[in-house]
Design an enzyme around this catalytic site. Sequence first.
Site, PDB file in Angstrom:
ATOM      1  N   ARG A 129      -0.513   2.285   4.413  1.00 16.18           N
ATOM      2  CA  ARG A 129       0.229   2.160   5.678  1.00 16.18           C
ATOM      3  C   ARG A 129       1.204   3.328   5.793  1.00 16.18           C
ATOM      4  O   ARG A 129       2.045   3.532   4.929  1.00 16.18           O
ATOM      5  CB  ARG A 129       0.993   0.841   5.767  1.00 16.18           C
ATOM      6  N   GLU A 150       7.570   7.085   5.544  1.00 13.93           N
ATOM      7  CA  GLU A 150       6.933   7.122   4.216  1.00 13.93           C
ATOM      8  C   GLU A 150       5.466   6.763   4.349  1.00 13.93           C
ATOM      9  O   GLU A 150       5.024   6.277   5.395  1.00 13.93           O
ATOM     10  CB  GLU A 150       7.612   6.140   3.263  1.00 13.93           C
ATOM     11  N   ASN A 152       2.687   4.454   2.317  1.00 13.90           N
ATOM     12  CA  ASN A 152       2.528   3.437   1.266  1.00 13.90           C
ATOM     13  C   ASN A 152       1.095   3.401   0.758  1.00 13.90           C
ATOM     14  O   ASN A 152       0.156   3.314   1.557  1.00 13.90           O
ATOM     15  CB  ASN A 152       2.877   2.057   1.822  1.00 13.90           C
ATOM     16  N   SER A 157       1.857  -4.538   3.281  1.00  9.88           N
ATOM     17  CA  SER A 157       1.760  -5.930   3.735  1.00  9.88           C
ATOM     18  C   SER A 157       1.862  -6.049   5.260  1.00  9.88           C
ATOM     19  O   SER A 157       2.005  -5.052   5.965  1.00  9.88           O
ATOM     20  CB  SER A 157       2.837  -6.764   3.052  1.00  9.88           C
ATOM     21  N   LYS A 329       7.656   8.739  -3.426  1.00 10.22           N
ATOM     22  CA  LYS A 329       8.442   9.507  -2.450  1.00 10.22           C
ATOM     23  C   LYS A 329       8.592  10.964  -2.883  1.00 10.22           C
ATOM     24  O   LYS A 329       8.702  11.856  -2.052  1.00 10.22           O
ATOM     25  CB  LYS A 329       9.775   8.815  -2.231  1.00 10.22           C
ATOM     26  N   LYS A 395      16.783   8.792  -1.480  1.00 11.03           N
ATOM     27  CA  LYS A 395      15.796   7.777  -1.870  1.00 11.03           C
ATOM     28  C   LYS A 395      15.377   7.895  -3.332  1.00 11.03           C
ATOM     29  O   LYS A 395      14.958   8.973  -3.768  1.00 11.03           O
ATOM     30  CB  LYS A 395      14.526   7.929  -1.021  1.00 11.03           C
ATOM     31  N   GLU A 399       9.741   1.077  -4.158  1.00 12.13           N
ATOM     32  CA  GLU A 399       9.073   0.475  -3.010  1.00 12.13           C
ATOM     33  C   GLU A 399       9.652  -0.908  -2.767  1.00 12.13           C
ATOM     34  O   GLU A 399      10.236  -1.509  -3.660  1.00 12.13           O
ATOM     35  CB  GLU A 399       7.569   0.324  -3.296  1.00 12.13           C
ATOM     36  N   GLY A 400       9.412  -1.410  -1.565  1.00 12.40           N
ATOM     37  CA  GLY A 400       9.732  -2.806  -1.301  1.00 12.40           C
ATOM     38  C   GLY A 400      11.038  -3.028  -0.568  1.00 12.40           C
ATOM     39  O   GLY A 400      11.410  -4.162  -0.299  1.00 12.40           O
ATOM     40  N   ARG A 492       7.608  -3.160  13.289  1.00 15.76           N
ATOM     41  CA  ARG A 492       8.720  -3.961  12.762  1.00 15.76           C
ATOM     42  C   ARG A 492       9.987  -3.534  13.480  1.00 15.76           C
ATOM     43  O   ARG A 492      10.231  -2.338  13.654  1.00 15.76           O
ATOM     44  CB  ARG A 492       8.882  -3.726  11.253  1.00 15.76           C
TER      45      ARG A 492
HETATM   46  P1  ADP Z   1      10.488   1.420   1.043  1.00 10.09           P
HETATM   47  O1  ADP Z   1       9.345   2.020   0.317  1.00 10.09           O
HETATM   48  O2  ADP Z   1      11.419   0.687   0.140  1.00 10.09           O
HETATM   49  O3  ADP Z   1      10.057   0.624   2.236  1.00 10.09           O
HETATM   50  P2  ADP Z   1      11.409   3.412   2.975  1.00 10.09           P
HETATM   51  O4  ADP Z   1      11.299   4.869   2.735  1.00 10.09           O
HETATM   52  O5  ADP Z   1      10.433   2.837   3.932  1.00 10.09           O
HETATM   53  O6  ADP Z   1      11.352   2.664   1.564  1.00 10.09           O
HETATM   54  O7  ADP Z   1      12.872   3.092   3.465  1.00 10.09           O
HETATM   55  C1  ADP Z   1      13.262   1.777   3.818  1.00 10.09           C
HETATM   56  C2  ADP Z   1      13.803   1.752   5.231  1.00 10.09           C
HETATM   57  O8  ADP Z   1      14.871   2.672   5.380  1.00 10.09           O
HETATM   58  C3  ADP Z   1      12.806   2.130   6.315  1.00 10.09           C
HETATM   59  O9  ADP Z   1      12.029   1.024   6.719  1.00 10.09           O
HETATM   60  C4  ADP Z   1      13.704   2.644   7.429  1.00 10.09           C
HETATM   61  O10 ADP Z   1      14.207   1.567   8.189  1.00 10.09           O
HETATM   62  C5  ADP Z   1      14.855   3.265   6.659  1.00 10.09           C
HETATM   63  N1  ADP Z   1      14.634   4.714   6.508  1.00 10.09           N
HETATM   64  C6  ADP Z   1      13.983   5.320   5.506  1.00 10.09           C
HETATM   65  N2  ADP Z   1      13.940   6.656   5.686  1.00 10.09           N
HETATM   66  C7  ADP Z   1      14.578   6.902   6.839  1.00 10.09           C
HETATM   67  C8  ADP Z   1      14.880   8.092   7.581  1.00 10.09           C
HETATM   68  N3  ADP Z   1      14.527   9.301   7.138  1.00 10.09           N
HETATM   69  N4  ADP Z   1      15.567   7.965   8.736  1.00 10.09           N
HETATM   70  C9  ADP Z   1      15.947   6.747   9.187  1.00 10.09           C
HETATM   71  N5  ADP Z   1      15.708   5.599   8.536  1.00 10.09           N
HETATM   72  C10 ADP Z   1      15.028   5.666   7.377  1.00 10.09           C
HETATM   73 MG    MG Z   2       7.274   1.876   0.793  1.00  6.59          MG
HETATM   74 MG    MG Z   3       9.087   1.322   3.890  1.00  7.36          MG
END
Ligand code: ADP
Ligand code: MG
Ligand code: MG
Length: 516
Positions: A129, A150, A152, A157, A329, A395, A399-400, A492
């Site tokens: 995803r 990101e 995945n 899910s 990441k 970051k 994950e999660g 979402r």
């Molecule tokens: P995970 O793998 O834990 O889901 P993410 O990289 O998706 O990690 O980060 C979690 C959440 O943080 C994302 O769903 C988003 O809402 C927010 N986020 C992550 N990166 C960014 C970004 N560059 N700009 C704005 N919001 C972000």
């Molecule tokens: Mg993720």
């Molecule tokens: Mg995410």
Amino acid sequence: MSNTTSLPAWPPALTQEQQAKILLLASTYALSRGFTLLPPSPTNPPTSAIPAPLSLCPTPFPRDLYDLAVRIQPAYNALYVNITKDVEFLDRVMGGVVSKVDEFQGELWRCWKECREDLVQPLQLGLFRSDYLLHEAQEQGQPLELKQVEFNTISSSFGALSELAGKLHNYLRASTNYFATSSLLSDPANYPPNDSLRSLALGLAEGWKAYGKDDARILFVCQEGERNVFDQRWLEWELLETHGIHVIRHNFDEIPQFARLGDSSKRELLITDPLQPSAPESEIAVVYYRAGYTPTDYPSKQQWSTRLMLERSNAIKCPSLALQLAGAKKVQQVLAEPGMLEEFLLRGDGQHEFSARDVEELRQTFTGLYPMDDSQLGKEAYRLAMEEPEKFVLKPQREGGGNNIYRTDIPPFLRKLEAEPTAPGEPPKKEGYILMSLIEPPQGLRNLLVKGGSLTANEGEVISELGVYGVSLFSDKEKGCVVNRGAGTLLRTKGRESDEGGVAVGYSVVDSVVLV
Ligand code: ADP
Ligand code: MG
Ligand code: MG
């Protein structure tokens, strides 16, 4: 490619009575059609379910950027497949500094290194995803852009609940006139078809078919205490009802009790039914992980040795250790370095030849991504993080949801990391992180968010994250993919004041798009 449509004020006006009626319709639909979660502290077996978090209206999304996200998914799949096949690259990026400073990624990489010369199954399956936010540039009049959050490669899910959310919104449109005040909401043509459940289940079935044994089963590796079980059960039912494939569910701790590898050099993964111990064991064609992406899934060496046993088996892994590592990441950040996209994408996927234009389309979905090392770029990133933290998110390789460090929390966090002692010769801890520019979603959108079956008090603005699913089945031994396609979408939505975005961790609701 650029979008010129501005988003409308949202949602259309609904009276309190209309909201209450829609909530009733949505809740009963959700409960009876399985758009559900287990309640907090569920019993075993469960005796109740709650509606999964949802939005009462779908959220506007620019049609051209939605189409773009869907169109580029095969290229993104191919990119990550080609990375997964590149042992040298993964050793450099994940086996180097990251494996030294991040214990979890280090363990994944060492586990892979230990078994990769001696694997019996050349096929691997990815249910991916790719997640995006809309970005509105600071300068007025600039078109909205699609920016990747990101990619995945494990346990992606909400494929089932997402398909249901689209159906639920369509049902609300069709069953009341309350959406009629909005020409956008009342026109069914603005609700794109979304078959994420069927398409992801088909991906698992394609893996099973490639394994080539009619009575083999699929093993779902799940987390103990998982509340998002219906999203997983829908996949099981679809596999059984449409494809005639049986699923067995186990958590990591149960597997060693019931699973073993066959004696022949083929190393079949064989599972005993604990309720029928004398019945013949079932052979597993595909191992599908909805666990194993976070350190808490491996509280001791035992779970790592289970993972290693599954990896060494003849079953097709979704994902393999290599594919999980490719989704880190750190890899996303390295891909933003000059020449990297060309290097991996132009290798093709066996079906399509990707061109410089595809490279450019993917690159335009990138936002600023920086290493936290002592390279020139890393030093510049460190300076930016300390001086202008409000523009960034830091970051770790996790994950999660719930793991990132945002904005002004970054400088004290980095200072604290630097104050932690490192063993002589060990790289600094901060090198296990990446710095990313914050994407700035457009203003002015609101929605009616329902959590635990009740409307939340949130009347503030919302932000929506689009996920595009993808399926790839591919062999280590051959160039390209056997299967490579998109597999539907997820939207979402969360309150703007919340930085994080997971549904399972309680920040977001499952939504669907209405195309503008
Ligand atoms: P995970 O793998 O834990 O889901 P993410 O990289 O998706 O990690 O980060 C979690 C959440 O943080 C994302 O769903 C988003 O809402 C927010 N986020 C992550 N990166 C960014 C970004 N560059 N700009 C704005 N919001 C972000
Ligand atoms: Mg993720
Ligand atoms: Mg995410």
